[in-house]
Design a protein around this motif. Structure first.
Motif, PDB file in Angstrom:
ATOM      1  N   TRP A  57       0.819  -1.208   0.000  1.00 11.32           N
ATOM      2  CA  TRP A  57       0.000   0.000   0.000  1.00 11.32           C
ATOM      3  C   TRP A  57       0.852   1.257   0.000  1.00 11.32           C
ATOM      4  O   TRP A  57       0.352   2.352  -0.242  1.00 11.32           O
ATOM      5  CB  TRP A  57      -0.931   0.008   1.195  1.00 11.32           C
ATOM      6  CG  TRP A  57      -1.868  -1.154   1.278  1.00 11.32           C
ATOM      7  CD1 TRP A  57      -2.148  -2.074   0.292  1.00 11.32           C
ATOM      8  CD2 TRP A  57      -2.650  -1.531   2.404  1.00 11.32           C
ATOM      9  NE1 TRP A  57      -3.049  -2.991   0.752  1.00 11.32           N
ATOM     10  CE2 TRP A  57      -3.380  -2.689   2.052  1.00 11.32           C
ATOM     11  CE3 TRP A  57      -2.800  -1.008   3.675  1.00 11.32           C
ATOM     12  CZ2 TRP A  57      -4.261  -3.312   2.929  1.00 11.32           C
ATOM     13  CZ3 TRP A  57      -3.665  -1.637   4.550  1.00 11.32           C
ATOM     14  CH2 TRP A  57      -4.392  -2.768   4.183  1.00 11.32           C
TER      15      TRP A  57
ATOM     16  N   LEU B  60      -4.050   5.447  -2.447  1.00 10.15           N
ATOM     17  CA  LEU B  60      -5.279   5.907  -1.805  1.00 10.15           C
ATOM     18  C   LEU B  60      -6.464   5.566  -2.707  1.00 10.15           C
ATOM     19  O   LEU B  60      -6.368   5.674  -3.931  1.00 10.15           O
ATOM     20  CB  LEU B  60      -5.240   7.430  -1.588  1.00 10.15           C
ATOM     21  CG  LEU B  60      -4.152   7.972  -0.661  1.00 10.15           C
ATOM     22  CD1 LEU B  60      -4.229   9.495  -0.600  1.00 10.15           C
ATOM     23  CD2 LEU B  60      -4.251   7.371   0.731  1.00 10.15           C
TER      24      LEU B  60
ATOM     25  N   GLN C 134      -7.895  13.228   1.780  1.00 12.92           N
ATOM     26  CA  GLN C 134      -8.345  11.926   2.248  1.00 12.92           C
ATOM     27  C   GLN C 134      -8.022  11.851   3.728  1.00 12.92           C
ATOM     28  O   GLN C 134      -6.901  12.141   4.142  1.00 12.92           O
ATOM     29  CB  GLN C 134      -7.691  10.772   1.505  1.00 12.92           C
ATOM     30  CG  GLN C 134      -8.347   9.460   1.900  1.00 12.92           C
ATOM     31  CD  GLN C 134      -8.175   8.363   0.872  1.00 12.92           C
ATOM     32  OE1 GLN C 134      -7.756   7.273   1.224  1.00 12.92           O
ATOM     33  NE2 GLN C 134      -8.484   8.642  -0.367  1.00 12.92           N
TER      34      GLN C 134
ATOM     35  N   VAL D 143      -7.661   9.471   6.810  1.00 12.42           N
ATOM     36  CA  VAL D 143      -7.400   8.060   7.066  1.00 12.42           C
ATOM     37  C   VAL D 143      -6.945   7.876   8.502  1.00 12.42           C
ATOM     38  O   VAL D 143      -6.465   8.822   9.136  1.00 12.42           O
ATOM     39  CB  VAL D 143      -6.310   7.484   6.108  1.00 12.42           C
ATOM     40  CG1 VAL D 143      -6.763   7.537   4.672  1.00 12.42           C
ATOM     41  CG2 VAL D 143      -4.984   8.183   6.286  1.00 12.42           C
TER      42      VAL D 143
ATOM     43  N   VAL E 139       0.955  10.183  -4.675  1.00 15.78           N
ATOM     44  CA  VAL E 139      -0.254   9.393  -4.470  1.00 15.78           C
ATOM     45  C   VAL E 139      -0.607   8.614  -5.729  1.00 15.78           C
ATOM     46  O   VAL E 139      -0.710   9.188  -6.818  1.00 15.78           O
ATOM     47  CB  VAL E 139      -1.433  10.293  -4.043  1.00 15.78           C
ATOM     48  CG1 VAL E 139      -2.757   9.531  -4.086  1.00 15.78           C
ATOM     49  CG2 VAL E 139      -1.181  10.838  -2.638  1.00 15.78           C
TER      50      VAL E 139
END
Length: 185
Positions: free
Chosen positions: A54, A66, A80, A82, A128
């Motif tokens: 990831w 993501l 985002q 998280v 990202v």
């Protein structure tokens, strides 16, 4: 003239190899060609030691995957929110998943938490990889299949970890370039 939801400009439409996106982000992918024991692999892009991760961190480069569906617009910026520690705990409790899957995903969640904390602490840009596809619902005990990325892209804008709460792990990752609202794409 049709105006799309500004977030749609970040929705991936193709599925380049993860290895290629990591290399495009400036990380040396030569290690992908080898197993942990030093033996070569037949298909470096499919090396499970890397392709399912990831996040990838190398020196001052941080690449994080993501999910597109978890992105939102706040004050014209894509963010985002998280909490990888919370995700880790949820994975640990997901007894309907086999032990190997739980172990791998706990390790991946901890790696992302470590990477975003480092990016926050050292003010490093985050590259990202926007992922789109079929994301696993941990609360669906009937579903054992992993998430499946069907499309991905490396965003050309840097992102930064703009908030990281050390006690809780709550994190906000924000795209540097705002999306222009009201412009046709």
């Amino acid at each position: 003239m049709t105006t799309l939801d500004p977030l749609e400009r970040l929705r991936p439409s193709a599925k380049p190899r993860m290895m290629d996106l990591v290399q495009e982000a400036g990380i040396d992918v030569a290690p992908w060609a080898f197993r942990a024991d030093g033996r070569p692999v037949k298909a470096p892009a499919a090396n499970p030691a890397y392709c399912y991760e990831w996040c990838i961190v190398d020196n001052d480069r941080v690449v994080v995957s993501l999910w597109f569906e978890l992105m939102s617009l706040e004050d014209g910026r894509v963010v985002q929110r998280v909490n990888m520690r919370d995700l880790r705990r949820r994975v640990e409790r997901a007894k309907h998943l086999d032990a190997g899957t739980r172990t791998a995903n706990v390790r991946r969640a901890m790696a992302v938490d470590s990477a975003v904390f480092r990016a926050f602490r050292e003010r490093l840009p985050v590259h990202v990889v926007v992922c789109d596809g079929d994301r696993r619902d941990l609360d669906d005990v009937a579903r054992r299949d992993p998430s499946k990325v069907e499309r991905r892209l490396l965003d050309d804008s840097p992102w930064h970890v703009t908030a990281y709460d050390i006690p809780s792990g709550d994190t906000v990752i924000s795209r540097d370039q705002p999306l222009l609202i009201g412009k046709p794409s």
